[in-house]
Design a protein around this motif. Structure first.
Motif, PDB file in Angstrom:
ATOM      1  N   LEU A  18      18.991 -46.953 -19.205  1.00 63.90           N
ATOM      2  CA  LEU A  18      18.719 -46.271 -20.532  1.00 63.90           C
ATOM      3  C   LEU A  18      17.961 -44.864 -20.457  1.00 63.90           C
ATOM      4  CD1 LEU A  18      17.207 -49.457 -22.404  1.00 63.90           C
ATOM      5  CD2 LEU A  18      19.652 -48.295 -22.789  1.00 63.90           C
ATOM      6  N   VAL A  19      17.154 -44.554 -19.476  1.00 65.31           N
ATOM      7  CA  VAL A  19      16.588 -43.488 -19.168  1.00 65.31           C
ATOM      8  C   VAL A  19      17.689 -42.244 -19.048  1.00 65.31           C
ATOM      9  CG1 VAL A  19      14.701 -42.069 -18.323  1.00 65.31           C
ATOM     10  CG2 VAL A  19      14.245 -44.246 -18.647  1.00 65.31           C
ATOM     11  N   ARG A  20      17.490 -40.966 -19.532  1.00 67.58           N
ATOM     12  CA  ARG A  20      18.404 -39.935 -19.216  1.00 67.58           C
ATOM     13  C   ARG A  20      18.088 -39.753 -17.695  1.00 67.58           C
ATOM     14  NH1 ARG A  20      20.175 -36.172 -22.640  1.00 67.58           N
ATOM     15  NH2 ARG A  20      20.132 -36.377 -24.857  1.00 67.58           N
ATOM     16  N   SER A  21      19.440 -39.100 -17.251  1.00 65.39           N
ATOM     17  CA  SER A  21      19.246 -38.756 -15.873  1.00 65.39           C
ATOM     18  C   SER A  21      19.817 -37.310 -15.883  1.00 65.39           C
ATOM     19  CB  SER A  21      20.535 -39.521 -14.996  1.00 65.39           C
ATOM     20  OG  SER A  21      21.533 -39.046 -15.526  1.00 65.39           O
ATOM     21  N   GLU A  22      19.643 -36.662 -14.728  1.00 65.36           N
ATOM     22  CA  GLU A  22      20.036 -35.144 -14.592  1.00 65.36           C
ATOM     23  C   GLU A  22      21.419 -34.824 -15.026  1.00 65.36           C
ATOM     24  OE1 GLU A  22      18.089 -32.473 -13.859  1.00 65.36           O
ATOM     25  OE2 GLU A  22      16.220 -33.773 -13.592  1.00 65.36           O
ATOM     26  N   ALA A  23      22.321 -35.931 -14.824  1.00 65.94           N
ATOM     27  CA  ALA A  23      23.749 -35.587 -15.103  1.00 65.94           C
ATOM     28  C   ALA A  23      24.112 -36.045 -16.752  1.00 65.94           C
ATOM     29  CB  ALA A  23      24.645 -36.484 -14.449  1.00 65.94           C
ATOM     30  N   THR A  24      23.017 -36.197 -17.383  1.00 67.85           N
ATOM     31  CA  THR A  24      23.229 -36.949 -18.839  1.00 67.85           C
ATOM     32  C   THR A  24      23.418 -35.292 -19.812  1.00 67.85           C
ATOM     33  OG1 THR A  24      21.737 -38.626 -18.799  1.00 67.85           O
ATOM     34  CG2 THR A  24      22.286 -37.924 -20.716  1.00 67.85           C
ATOM     35  N   ARG A  25      24.544 -35.425 -20.565  1.00 62.55           N
ATOM     36  CA  ARG A  25      24.675 -34.058 -21.316  1.00 62.55           C
ATOM     37  C   ARG A  25      23.401 -33.760 -22.103  1.00 62.55           C
ATOM     38  NH1 ARG A  25      29.392 -34.952 -25.506  1.00 62.55           N
ATOM     39  NH2 ARG A  25      28.412 -33.247 -26.522  1.00 62.55           N
ATOM     40  N   GLN A  26      22.933 -32.440 -22.247  1.00 60.64           N
ATOM     41  CA  GLN A  26      22.070 -32.202 -23.109  1.00 60.64           C
ATOM     42  C   GLN A  26      22.312 -31.856 -24.493  1.00 60.64           C
ATOM     43  OE1 GLN A  26      18.465 -31.444 -21.784  1.00 60.64           O
ATOM     44  NE2 GLN A  26      19.345 -32.864 -20.217  1.00 60.64           N
ATOM     45  N   ARG A  27      23.554 -31.311 -24.732  1.00 60.91           N
ATOM     46  CA  ARG A  27      24.027 -31.265 -26.223  1.00 60.91           C
ATOM     47  C   ARG A  27      23.881 -32.537 -26.914  1.00 60.91           C
ATOM     48  NH1 ARG A  27      26.675 -26.548 -26.708  1.00 60.91           N
ATOM     49  NH2 ARG A  27      26.043 -26.597 -28.895  1.00 60.91           N
ATOM     50  N   ALA A  28      23.686 -32.240 -28.390  1.00 61.53           N
ATOM     51  CA  ALA A  28      23.487 -33.631 -29.400  1.00 61.53           C
ATOM     52  C   ALA A  28      25.146 -34.215 -29.152  1.00 61.53           C
ATOM     53  CB  ALA A  28      23.226 -32.933 -30.665  1.00 61.53           C
ATOM     54  N   THR A  29      25.197 -35.471 -29.160  1.00 60.65           N
ATOM     55  CA  THR A  29      26.122 -36.141 -29.317  1.00 60.65           C
ATOM     56  C   THR A  29      26.821 -36.175 -30.730  1.00 60.65           C
ATOM     57  OG1 THR A  29      25.235 -38.306 -30.026  1.00 60.65           O
ATOM     58  CG2 THR A  29      25.295 -37.739 -27.803  1.00 60.65           C
ATOM     59  N   PHE A  30      28.031 -36.421 -30.984  1.00 58.37           N
ATOM     60  CA  PHE A  30      28.762 -36.455 -32.327  1.00 58.37           C
ATOM     61  C   PHE A  30      27.875 -37.422 -33.223  1.00 58.37           C
ATOM     62  CE2 PHE A  30      32.376 -34.664 -29.659  1.00 58.37           C
ATOM     63  CZ  PHE A  30      32.317 -33.407 -30.453  1.00 58.37           C
ATOM     64  N   LEU A  31      27.540 -38.560 -32.647  1.00 52.53           N
ATOM     65  CA  LEU A  31      26.748 -39.479 -33.586  1.00 52.53           C
ATOM     66  C   LEU A  31      25.573 -39.125 -33.891  1.00 52.53           C
ATOM     67  CD1 LEU A  31      27.054 -42.179 -34.540  1.00 52.53           C
ATOM     68  CD2 LEU A  31      25.864 -43.270 -32.509  1.00 52.53           C
ATOM     69  N   GLU A  32      24.948 -38.182 -33.127  1.00 46.83           N
ATOM     70  CA  GLU A  32      23.665 -37.555 -33.825  1.00 46.83           C
ATOM     71  C   GLU A  32      24.098 -36.738 -34.638  1.00 46.83           C
ATOM     72  OE1 GLU A  32      20.629 -36.879 -30.188  1.00 46.83           O
ATOM     73  OE2 GLU A  32      22.348 -36.740 -29.376  1.00 46.83           O
ATOM     74  N   LEU A  33      24.791 -35.757 -34.662  1.00 48.69           N
ATOM     75  CA  LEU A  33      25.341 -34.980 -35.573  1.00 48.69           C
ATOM     76  C   LEU A  33      25.636 -35.671 -36.871  1.00 48.69           C
ATOM     77  CD1 LEU A  33      27.337 -32.237 -33.469  1.00 48.69           C
ATOM     78  CD2 LEU A  33      25.114 -32.170 -34.352  1.00 48.69           C
ATOM     79  N   PHE A  34      26.383 -36.584 -36.645  1.00 49.63           N
ATOM     80  CA  PHE A  34      26.721 -37.711 -37.886  1.00 49.63           C
ATOM     81  C   PHE A  34      25.634 -38.182 -38.587  1.00 49.63           C
ATOM     82  CE2 PHE A  34      29.409 -41.631 -39.139  1.00 49.63           C
ATOM     83  CZ  PHE A  34      29.425 -41.186 -40.388  1.00 49.63           C
ATOM     84  N   LEU A  35      24.365 -38.584 -37.861  1.00 49.38           N
ATOM     85  CA  LEU A  35      23.298 -38.777 -38.535  1.00 49.38           C
ATOM     86  C   LEU A  35      22.531 -37.659 -39.293  1.00 49.38           C
ATOM     87  CD1 LEU A  35      20.683 -40.746 -38.601  1.00 49.38           C
ATOM     88  CD2 LEU A  35      19.815 -39.653 -36.629  1.00 49.38           C
ATOM     89  N   ASP A  36      22.877 -36.506 -38.853  1.00 49.34           N
ATOM     90  CA  ASP A  36      22.148 -35.089 -39.568  1.00 49.34           C
ATOM     91  C   ASP A  36      22.931 -35.074 -41.100  1.00 49.34           C
ATOM     92  OD1 ASP A  36      20.578 -34.795 -37.423  1.00 49.34           O
ATOM     93  OD2 ASP A  36      21.692 -33.181 -36.735  1.00 49.34           O
ATOM     94  N   LEU A  37      24.196 -35.624 -41.011  1.00 51.18           N
ATOM     95  CA  LEU A  37      24.512 -35.388 -42.238  1.00 51.18           C
ATOM     96  C   LEU A  37      24.001 -36.362 -43.570  1.00 51.18           C
ATOM     97  CD1 LEU A  37      28.446 -35.823 -41.323  1.00 51.18           C
ATOM     98  CD2 LEU A  37      27.160 -33.632 -41.844  1.00 51.18           C
TER      99      LEU A  37
END
Length: 400
Positions: free
Chosen positions: A9-28
């Motif tokens: 569950l915890v982010r790793s170094e390889a985890t993408r730093q950019r916001a996911t599309f689902l997070e951007l969907f939440l912003d709507l």
């Protein structure tokens, strides 16, 4: 609990730093929520049934509740892997709950107060419990206890205030509840026996968190643009209204310019270099809260001077026309300190000028008052440009 399960569950170094599309969907959803807050405040300034000051206080409480939901989500996804199914489920839960709260905003202190309060409490507590159960206590069961302890203190106040028949009871109860929630957020939910710990602690993904703050500020500017377009499209397109329209658009450009000039673009570097990254990230949430509130309030001012540019200027309108830029500059000054451990003189000069203009603008038209605020912001932006040309590029030097 094994480290392997924890790391699922915890982010790793390889985890993408950019916001996911689902997070951007939440912003709507929060774009819509801001439009409801803005429309409510505009009604308070023009209709007057609730009264300007009472209406502003109520709108502020509703806004703070929505911001608490968004902030807790952002900190969680900046610590945990947003691609994990459990985290994605929590984001979807947040979308549904936030949308329900948003549709209740117009009558959030009236008939829909129970809906707003119960949804808020259910969302804040429900997603923590779901995450704990679905994640089998990972990654930190003590954090679950901390958050539930603090929300357990505020939840009865939210629910009782929402269900109360007497509106005068609701305001004080919800004010105390908001203070409890924000005290917990600010201090890291200090809890007897297990102490305090902000979500994610030193493991916060700085680049992701910085991008999310930047994106929400752009959402606020976008909401202001929506208000400008709606106001002008419903006008008669007279020359004075056209000037007000162009002036309002120019002011939004100045908000963008002042925010992103150096400090606004170095949030990730500041968090990465801070000796207390979790504290700095939390403090940045509060500075962005102030700036976003200022932009939303400025949007209300845009509506006022676009629709009635040359009419009578009630003193209360200056709360939006001048008060919005003041809040923005206060928040931006605090952000500059958090990134560089200093505050530019242009920010202080801008705030002083807006304060000195207040008694003068009482005798002007709404359009002239809006122009005065825009000129001050233009002066701040121009000072920033001059400073950049005379000094080498700066690097983030957070104060802590």
């Amino acid at each position: 609990m094994s480290e392997r399960h924890r790391d699922e569950l915890v982010r790793s170094e390889a985890t993408r730093q950019r916001a996911t599309f689902l997070e951007l969907f939440l912003d709507l959803v929060f774009v819509f929520a801001l439009t409801r807050i803005s429309a409510r405040v505009i009604d308070d300034f023009t209709d007057g049934q609730r009264g300007v000051y009472a209406g502003l206080g109520q709108a502020l409480l509703l806004f703070l509740a929505l911001w608490a939901v968004w902030s807790l989500t952002v900190w969680s996804t900046s610590w945990l892997d947003p691609e994990a199914p459990i985290v994605q489920t929590v984001i979807v839960m947040t979308m549904v709950g936030s949308m329900t709260m948003a549709v209740a905003v117009p009558d959030g202190f009236g008939a829909r107060a129970p809906l707003f309060a119960i949804t808020y409490v259910s969302l804040q507590i429900g997603r923590v419990i779901y995450f704990h159960v679905a994640g089998h206590g990972r990654p930190d069961p003590r954090q679950t206890s901390r958050v539930l302890f603090w929300f357990g203190l505020s939840a009865p106040l939210w629910v009782i205030g929402g269900l109360a028949d007497e509106g005068t009871v609701r305001g004080p109860l919800w004010t105390i509840a908001v203070l409890i929630d924000y005290t917990g957020l600010l201090l890291g939910w200090p809890t007897p026996r297990i102490g305090a710990q902000r979500i994610g602690g030193p493991m916060i993904a700085a680049e992701h968190l910085a991008e999310r703050y930047q994106q929400f500020l752009l959402i606020a500017i976008g909401e202001a643009i929506f208000v400008i377009g709606l106001a002008f499209s419903g006008s008669e397109f007279h020359a004075d209204q056209t000037v007000g329209f162009l002036l309002a658009l120019a002011t939004t450009v100045l908000f963008w310019r002042i925010y992103f000039h150096v400090a606004g673009g170095l949030l990730d570097a500041a968090v990465s270099r801070s000796r207390s990254a979790d504290r700095l990230a939390t403090d940045m949430a509060f500075t962005h809260l102030i700036m976003i509130a200022g932009i939303v309030l400025s949007g209300v001012g845009f509506e006022l001077f676009v629709t009635e540019p040359l009419g009578h200027l009630p003193a209360a309108w200056l709360i939006a026309i001048l008060g919005g830029p003041v809040l923005f500059l206060v928040g931006r000054s605090a952000l500059e300190y958090q990134v560089f451990a200093r505050v530019s003189r242009s920010r202080i000069a801008g705030l002083l000028t807006l304060g000195l203009l207040t008694p003068v603008t009482l005798h002007l038209t709404p359009l002239a008052a809006g122009a005065a605020a825009a000129v001050v912001l233009l002066g701040v932006a121009a000072a920033d440009t001059r400073r950049s040309r005379r000094h080498p590029p700066e690097t983030a030097t957070p104060p802590y």
